[in-house]
Design an enzyme around this catalytic site. Sequence first.
Site, mmCIF file in Angstrom:
data_model
loop_
_atom_site.group_PDB
_atom_site.id
_atom_site.type_symbol
_atom_site.label_atom_id
_atom_site.label_comp_id
_atom_site.label_asym_id
_atom_site.label_seq_id
_atom_site.Cartn_x
_atom_site.Cartn_y
_atom_site.Cartn_z
ATOM 1 N N GLU A 124 27.509 -57.868 -8.829
ATOM 2 C CA GLU A 124 28.083 -57.344 -7.751
ATOM 3 C C GLU A 124 29.229 -56.327 -8.386
ATOM 4 O OE1 GLU A 124 27.800 -57.749 -4.128
ATOM 5 O OE2 GLU A 124 28.813 -55.584 -4.759
ATOM 6 N N LYS A 200 25.013 -46.175 -12.156
ATOM 7 C CA LYS A 200 25.299 -46.763 -11.008
ATOM 8 C C LYS A 200 24.498 -46.384 -9.760
ATOM 9 C CE LYS A 200 30.259 -47.215 -12.542
ATOM 10 N NZ LYS A 200 31.465 -46.254 -12.209
HETATM 11 N N1 HSE Z 1 35.191 -45.101 -16.415
HETATM 12 C C1 HSE Z 1 34.428 -45.540 -15.055
HETATM 13 C C2 HSE Z 1 35.054 -44.950 -14.055
HETATM 14 C C3 HSE Z 1 34.877 -47.050 -15.238
HETATM 15 O O1 HSE Z 1 35.776 -44.096 -14.213
HETATM 16 O O2 HSE Z 1 34.558 -45.267 -12.957
HETATM 17 C C4 HSE Z 1 33.948 -47.839 -14.331
HETATM 18 O O3 HSE Z 1 32.372 -47.698 -14.834
#
Ligand code: HSE
Length: 415
Positions: A124, A200
């Site tokens: 998650e 993501k």
């Molecule tokens: N550096 C990433 C961000 C951390 O700023 O979203 C989380 O993946």
Amino acid sequence: MADIAVLGHGVVGSGVLEVLLTHRESITRRAKEEIRVKHILDLRDFPQLPYAGLFTKDFNQILQDPDVKIVVECMGGLEPAYGFAKACLENGKSFVTSNKELVAAKGAELIALAQKNNLNFLFEASVGGGIPIIRPISQCLAANEVGEIAGILNGTTNFILTKMIREQMGFEEALAMAQELGYAERDPSADVEGADACRKICILASLAFGTHVYPQDVHTEGITQITLGDVAYAEAWGGVIKLIGMVKMGENGKISILVAPMFIHRESQLANVDDVFNGILVRGDATGDVVFYGKGAGKLPTASAVVADVIDCVKHFKARKYLYWEDAKPDYVEPFARMAGEFFVHIKGPGSSDQAFAAAQALFPQAARIIRKDEEPGEAGFSAAGLTPAGLDEKLAQLKKAGMSVCGRILISDF
Ligand code: HSE
């Protein structure tokens, strides 16, 4: 008593310990048994910590401990996390991870392995940090056909763009500020070049469309080329520039997926997602647009999602069947060059701005001019719909031959 092990005592791993210790009672009540950390794997020593005695440098000590039924991984990076995940799932231990590199690269394989062995592989925290998104897509929205997902998935770049938009700060200065405030890594390339957002959106695409989407198959652009001039053109057009991860299912059954800076209309739900916050819009056929907003990174937000997965594992030790996707089929992604869309184009010629726009209009009859504040001599901006990137690049090459400089081209979103 449920014994667990935590791999990695960095930002997220130490947050997991903090959340478990701070909320011990309520977590015990929710999990219906006490969750005890029996081992913590880290190569460093932490003698000052009250739980210093739990540390080990030997993964096999965890693997061979029959009491440990759940292993939590917060190390990041593909290796050794992937080897550890496989070993755990092959040896009767469920695996909970916040590691987006691991899930984006090996999700289909590890989910299948977990299900074969009737265990859990839960992640998650890997996309939205503290924002619930994996379960909502795979459970709460399961009665929908999700047609499209678009998100601001990287806090570092959103902070930089917010500074550029709100304070007219240049990219380098905004990046330096993000680093100073601890919002950006010393090496921020994965953020500013879009690789983090790409992992993501690939995980969300895999979840929504049931087929593993690999980051290397995705067109990725970062924000390093975005200038304050582009920001001003976006404002004159009626919106802002955001780094967007977007995926949709085409009528031909192919997945269109990309990460790129985009013009977002001021009225879009994503336009006001600012600073380090993330926002994810999921377009379902029954629900319409559903938007998730919150902190996509950080110690406690991310740790809270990890611990929630641990609680889920304790309550449902056997495989949760809602999380599943298959490995990719060949040619499952629509090539970026063929994705039709609308673009903003920023050019500069040796004559006046009117002359530059007239030259563009000869090639783009549909061009709608955008005039920004403090436009420089010879500079022109316009939007043009109904273009593929390949078709656009062909026309831009002709403009260059005619003596124009192409300062940039930015996608215009339709959400
Ligand atoms: N550096 C990433 C961000 C951390 O700023 O979203 C989380 O993946």
